[in-house]
Scaffold this active site. Structure first.
Site, short mmCIF file in Angstrom:
data_model
loop_
_atom_site.label_atom_id
_atom_site.label_comp_id
_atom_site.label_asym_id
_atom_site.label_seq_id
_atom_site.Cartn_x
_atom_site.Cartn_y
_atom_site.Cartn_z
N ARG A 1 -21.80 -3.46 2.95
CA ARG A 1 -21.07 -4.53 3.66
C ARG A 1 -21.30 -4.41 5.17
NH1 ARG A 1 -14.78 -5.13 2.23
NH2 ARG A 1 -14.47 -3.26 3.47
N ARG B 1 0.82 -1.21 0.00
CA ARG B 1 0.00 0.00 0.00
C ARG B 1 0.86 1.27 0.00
NH1 ARG B 1 -4.66 -2.64 2.75
NH2 ARG B 1 -6.39 -1.23 2.95
N ARG C 1 -9.66 6.35 5.06
CA ARG C 1 -9.03 5.24 4.33
C ARG C 1 -8.85 5.63 2.85
NH1 ARG C 1 -13.19 0.82 5.71
NH2 ARG C 1 -11.87 -0.65 4.58
P1 AMP Z 1 -8.09 -3.82 4.59
O1 AMP Z 1 -8.80 -4.98 5.21
O2 AMP Z 1 -7.16 -4.21 3.51
O3 AMP Z 1 -9.05 -2.72 4.16
O4 AMP Z 1 -7.20 -3.17 5.74
C1 AMP Z 1 -7.77 -2.67 6.93
C2 AMP Z 1 -6.79 -1.74 7.63
O5 AMP Z 1 -5.60 -2.47 7.98
C3 AMP Z 1 -6.29 -0.57 6.80
O6 AMP Z 1 -7.18 0.53 6.82
C4 AMP Z 1 -4.96 -0.26 7.49
O7 AMP Z 1 -5.15 0.42 8.71
C5 AMP Z 1 -4.45 -1.66 7.81
N1 AMP Z 1 -3.65 -2.23 6.70
C6 AMP Z 1 -3.94 -3.32 5.93
N2 AMP Z 1 -3.00 -3.55 5.02
C7 AMP Z 1 -2.07 -2.58 5.19
C8 AMP Z 1 -0.86 -2.24 4.53
N3 AMP Z 1 -0.40 -2.98 3.50
N4 AMP Z 1 -0.18 -1.15 4.99
C9 AMP Z 1 -0.62 -0.41 6.01
N5 AMP Z 1 -1.75 -0.66 6.66
C10 AMP Z 1 -2.49 -1.73 6.26
#
Ligand code: AMP
Length: 195
Positions: free
Chosen positions: A127, A88, A147
């Site tokens: 969701r 990310r 986000r």
């Molecule tokens: P997600 O389920 O992919 O939407 O991730 C949920 C949350 O986890 C994100 O909003 C971030 O706070 C954290 N997160 C997940 N993947 C990453 C990543 N590659 N780098 C930084 N934070 C992450």
């Protein structure tokens, strides 16, 4: 096969990752899922990540890179994997390249899901409603804005990074789920033919 699914929250990466796993027998590596498990287990990583995730900000690179470095070593990831939500940041992309390079491996394709922000908001609200009490703490309109800002500011450059390397395929993530899957299948077939 080693793939990255790249796109904003709610763009359909998780849904398509599950289909790729079922079809190709590869491992699903979702840093979001791994971090949520760490939060639930109250591990050191989870304790560090919880407040950041609840706010909708990105967890520091060194934390997620550590999580992915360990996960890639697991036996099920040897056959290949689909990364969902990682990298990310450009720093994470560079760390991933190094991790793979050290093993003599490389990514086959990076699939970039394009979805308008208004559509993302509708999907995330849907969701949250469907999940009821089990909804994610960060699936609400306010946190989604943060986000999305993190995506625009810190993650969007990752697409340019992979575009320059010639491994980025951009798809319209607003199509029907099956149409997105068909498009991904075509990209994967092409990438496998070149591998
Ligand atoms: P997600 O389920 O992919 O939407 O991730 C949920 C949350 O986890 C994100 O909003 C971030 O706070 C954290 N997160 C997940 N993947 C990453 C990543 N590659 N780098 C930084 N934070 C992450």
């Amino acid at each position: 096969m080693r793939l990255v699914l790249f796109g904003p929250p709610g763009s359909g990466k998780g849904t398509q990752a599950a289909r790729l796993v079922a079809r190709h027998g590869i491992a699903h590596l979702s840093t979001g899922d791994m971090l949520r498990a760490a939060v639930a287990a109250e591990s050191p990583v989870g304790l560090r990540a919880k407040a950041i995730m609840d706010r909708g900000d990105l967890v520091p690179d060194e934390v997620v890179i550590g999580v992915i470095a360990d996960r890639i070593e697991e036996p099920d990831a040897r056959k290949g994997f689909v990364l969902d939500g990682f990298p990310r940041t450009v720093g994470q992309a560079e760390a991933l390249a190094k991790l793979l390079h050290d093993k003599g491996l490389a990514l086959d394709a990076v699939i970039d899901f394009e979805v308008d922000e208004a559509v993302l908001l509708g999907r995330v609200e849907k969701r949250a409603k469907e999940m009821g009490d089990a909804a994610r703490a960060d699936d609400n309109a306010e946190t989604l804005q943060r986000r999305l800002a993190a995506f625009r500011e810190q993650s969007a450059p990752v697409a340019d990074h992979y575009r320059r390397q010639g491994i980025l395929s951009t798809i319209d993530g607003m199509q029907e789920i099956d149409a997105v899957t068909a498009e991904i299948d075509r990209i994967v077939e092409k990438a496998s033919a070149h591998a």
